[in-house]
Design an enzyme around this catalytic site. Structure first.
Site, PDB file in Angstrom:
ATOM      1  N   TYR A  90       0.839  -1.211   0.000  1.00  0.00           N
ATOM      2  CA  TYR A  90       0.000   0.000   0.000  1.00  0.00           C
ATOM      3  C   TYR A  90       0.875   1.263   0.000  1.00  0.00           C
ATOM      4  CZ  TYR A  90      -3.521   3.426   1.401  1.00  0.00           C
ATOM      5  OH  TYR A  90      -4.332   4.527   1.452  1.00  0.00           O
ATOM      6  N   LYS A 114       1.144   4.216  -2.875  1.00  0.00           N
ATOM      7  CA  LYS A 114       0.812   5.622  -2.633  1.00  0.00           C
ATOM      8  C   LYS A 114       2.019   6.529  -2.935  1.00  0.00           C
ATOM      9  CE  LYS A 114      -3.422   5.057  -1.874  1.00  0.00           C
ATOM     10  NZ  LYS A 114      -4.462   5.690  -2.689  1.00  0.00           N
TER      11      LYS A 114
HETATM   12  N1  LIG Z   1      -9.507   6.227   4.767  1.00  0.00           N
HETATM   13  C1  LIG Z   1      -8.289   6.683   4.996  1.00  0.00           C
HETATM   14  O1  LIG Z   1      -7.855   6.831   6.154  1.00  0.00           O
HETATM   15  C2  LIG Z   1      -7.381   7.043   3.842  1.00  0.00           C
HETATM   16  C3  LIG Z   1      -6.175   7.721   4.135  1.00  0.00           C
HETATM   17  C4  LIG Z   1      -5.340   8.090   3.086  1.00  0.00           C
HETATM   18  C5  LIG Z   1      -5.705   7.807   1.769  1.00  0.00           C
HETATM   19  N2  LIG Z   1      -6.871   7.141   1.516  1.00  0.00           N
HETATM   20  C6  LIG Z   1      -7.198   6.869   0.111  1.00  0.00           C
HETATM   21  O2  LIG Z   1      -8.457   7.446  -0.191  1.00  0.00           O
HETATM   22  C7  LIG Z   1      -9.040   6.743  -1.283  1.00  0.00           C
HETATM   23  C8  LIG Z   1     -10.521   6.478  -0.974  1.00  0.00           C
HETATM   24  O3  LIG Z   1     -10.590   5.613   0.139  1.00  0.00           O
HETATM   25  P1  LIG Z   1     -11.764   5.723   1.213  1.00  0.00           P
HETATM   26  O4  LIG Z   1     -11.142   6.021   2.522  1.00  0.00           O
HETATM   27  O5  LIG Z   1     -12.844   6.582   0.712  1.00  0.00           O
HETATM   28  O6  LIG Z   1     -12.217   4.190   1.289  1.00  0.00           O
HETATM   29  P2  LIG Z   1     -13.531   3.438   0.767  1.00  0.00           P
HETATM   30  O7  LIG Z   1     -14.736   4.066   1.358  1.00  0.00           O
HETATM   31  O8  LIG Z   1     -13.273   2.004   1.046  1.00  0.00           O
HETATM   32  O9  LIG Z   1     -13.519   3.735  -0.798  1.00  0.00           O
HETATM   33  C9  LIG Z   1     -12.786   2.981  -1.712  1.00  0.00           C
HETATM   34  C10 LIG Z   1     -13.478   3.072  -3.032  1.00  0.00           C
HETATM   35  O10 LIG Z   1     -12.751   2.320  -4.030  1.00  0.00           O
HETATM   36  C11 LIG Z   1     -13.680   1.473  -4.707  1.00  0.00           C
HETATM   37  N3  LIG Z   1     -13.023   0.262  -5.209  1.00  0.00           N
HETATM   38  C12 LIG Z   1     -12.426  -0.722  -4.494  1.00  0.00           C
HETATM   39  N4  LIG Z   1     -11.979  -1.684  -5.314  1.00  0.00           N
HETATM   40  C13 LIG Z   1     -12.316  -1.300  -6.575  1.00  0.00           C
HETATM   41  C14 LIG Z   1     -12.158  -1.881  -7.853  1.00  0.00           C
HETATM   42  N5  LIG Z   1     -11.537  -3.054  -8.010  1.00  0.00           N
HETATM   43  N6  LIG Z   1     -12.652  -1.224  -8.941  1.00  0.00           N
HETATM   44  C15 LIG Z   1     -13.304  -0.042  -8.795  1.00  0.00           C
HETATM   45  N7  LIG Z   1     -13.480   0.561  -7.609  1.00  0.00           N
HETATM   46  C16 LIG Z   1     -12.995  -0.064  -6.505  1.00  0.00           C
HETATM   47  C17 LIG Z   1     -14.707   1.130  -3.649  1.00  0.00           C
HETATM   48  O11 LIG Z   1     -15.876   0.619  -4.247  1.00  0.00           O
HETATM   49  P3  LIG Z   1     -16.899  -0.284  -3.321  1.00  0.00           P
HETATM   50  O12 LIG Z   1     -17.238   0.571  -2.126  1.00  0.00           O
HETATM   51  O13 LIG Z   1     -18.065  -0.500  -4.192  1.00  0.00           O
HETATM   52  O14 LIG Z   1     -16.128  -1.519  -2.971  1.00  0.00           O
HETATM   53  C18 LIG Z   1     -14.887   2.478  -3.000  1.00  0.00           C
HETATM   54  O15 LIG Z   1     -15.768   3.288  -3.764  1.00  0.00           O
HETATM   55  C19 LIG Z   1      -8.216   5.469  -1.482  1.00  0.00           C
HETATM   56  O16 LIG Z   1      -7.367   5.649  -2.597  1.00  0.00           O
HETATM   57  C20 LIG Z   1      -7.380   5.388  -0.210  1.00  0.00           C
HETATM   58  O17 LIG Z   1      -6.139   4.765  -0.429  1.00  0.00           O
HETATM   59  C21 LIG Z   1      -7.728   6.756   2.521  1.00  0.00           C
END
Ligand SMILES: NC(=O)c1ccc[n+]([C@@H]2O[C@H](COP(=O)([O-])OP(=O)(O)OC[C@H]3O[C@@H](n4cnc5c(N)ncnc54)[C@H](OP(=O)(O)O)[C@@H]3O)[C@@H](O)[C@H]2O)c1
Length: 268
Positions: A156, A160
């Site tokens: 991961y 990133k």
């Molecule tokens: N949450 C944190 O603390 C955090 C911190 C830093 C960066 N980020 C980054 O922020 C971004 C969004 O994450 P989030 O926190 O909003 O998490 P999330 O709610 O789990 O969102 C992830 C999204 O990616 C989609 N996804 C997963 N696998 C996929 C695939 N194979 N094809 C198409 N779409 C797919 C999911 O769809 P489904 O829901 O339908 O599975 C969901 O819409 C990510 O890139 C993550 O690395 C998150």
């Protein structure tokens, strides 16, 4: 012209079915921009499309696409050939935490395809039409973990860091064009991300003590678009500063200490 309507055309948001992607879609649609909503859950995408249509009068195309599969991006680009996409938000992402030698090789491949390859190829597919029209924006969602390497999250963190270098390099390439490019580096957000990784509610609550809301991260990013190379909350900027001045092994030791006991990744 101010606001996102200055770019004209439509927005495409990946990961729009939940979390940060959904929030980007809400805030972009609130400015009257039509949206292509890409994610895995068709029901969640349909519900969001209805919500945005009713609230903001925009047109949305909800598309269930597995961006971790081969040819997903080229198929998607073909399906969207008729649309003037001017804002691209590369937000979909997954983690696959745990001791590296125990990680599932197929899941590691999917992680790289989704987190790295899909944003790279989607941007490559859509950037030429933005340049041709001399209007557009590319947003790439990276993470605090682009700056700080974290044991048990090797793949991961690497993905990133890849995105951050991709986003910053692209910013440099595009800085003398009207295309805006922004890399977004959240520290921690209250979304389903950690639950999808198998963390318990108690672990999520502990991690979220210093987290931001996806609403605030999307708002900050849309404000920073066209003004900055990287959009990051204070927590990320402070941690990235520490990581830069400390010897790398010290930084990794601190992260190991902070995350120790949070979760026994080997049980995931
Ligand atoms: N949450 C944190 O603390 C955090 C911190 C830093 C960066 N980020 C980054 O922020 C971004 C969004 O994450 P989030 O926190 O909003 O998490 P999330 O709610 O789990 O969102 C992830 C999204 O990616 C989609 N996804 C997963 N696998 C996929 C695939 N194979 N094809 C198409 N779409 C797919 C999911 O769809 P489904 O829901 O339908 O599975 C969901 O819409 C990510 O890139 C993550 O690395 C998150």
């Amino acid at each position: 012209m101010s606001g996102l309507s200055r770019y004209g055309g439509w927005a495409l948001i990946t990961g729009a079915s939940s979390g940060l992607g959904r929030e980007f879609a809400r805030q972009i649609a609130a400015e009257g921009v039509n949206c292509v909503l890409v994610g895995l859950g068709q029901d969640a995408l349909n519900a969001l499309a209805n919500e945005l249509g009713e609230k903001h009068g925009v047109t949305c195309r909800p598309l269930e696409v597995d961006l971790a599969s081969d040819d997903a991006v080229s198929d998607l680009a073909e399906r969207l050939a008729d649309l003037p996409i001017r804002i691209l938000v590369n937000c979909a992402g997954v983690a696959h935490g745990g001791a590296f030698e125990t990680r599932n090789p197929d899941k590691l491949k999917q992680l790289v395809q989704l987190n790295c390859l899909a944003p790279l190829l989607l941007t490559r597919a859509l950037l030429p039409q933005m340049l041709e029209r001399q209007a557009g924006a590319v947003i790439i969602v990276s993470s605090l973990q682009a700056f700080i390497s974290c044991p048990n999250e090797a793949a991961y963190c690497a993905s990133k860091a890849f995105l951050m270098h991709f986003g910053e390099s692209l910013w440099g390439e595009l800085k003398n064009t009207p295309i805006d490019c922004l890399t977004v580096c959240p520290a921690g957000m209250k979304t389903d991300f950690f639950k999808a990784e198998g963390f318990s509610q108690a672990d999520c609550d502990r991690m979220w003590r210093f987290s931001s809301s996806p609403e605030d991260i999307a708002k900050l990013a849309l404000r920073d678009l066209g003004r900055k190379t990287i959009s990051a909350p204070l927590m990320t900027r402070f941690s990235a500063f520490l990581a830069r001045i400390l010897p790398r092994r010290w930084a990794i030791a601190i992260v190991t200490r902070v995350t120790r006991g949070l979760v026994d990744h080997k049980q995931l």
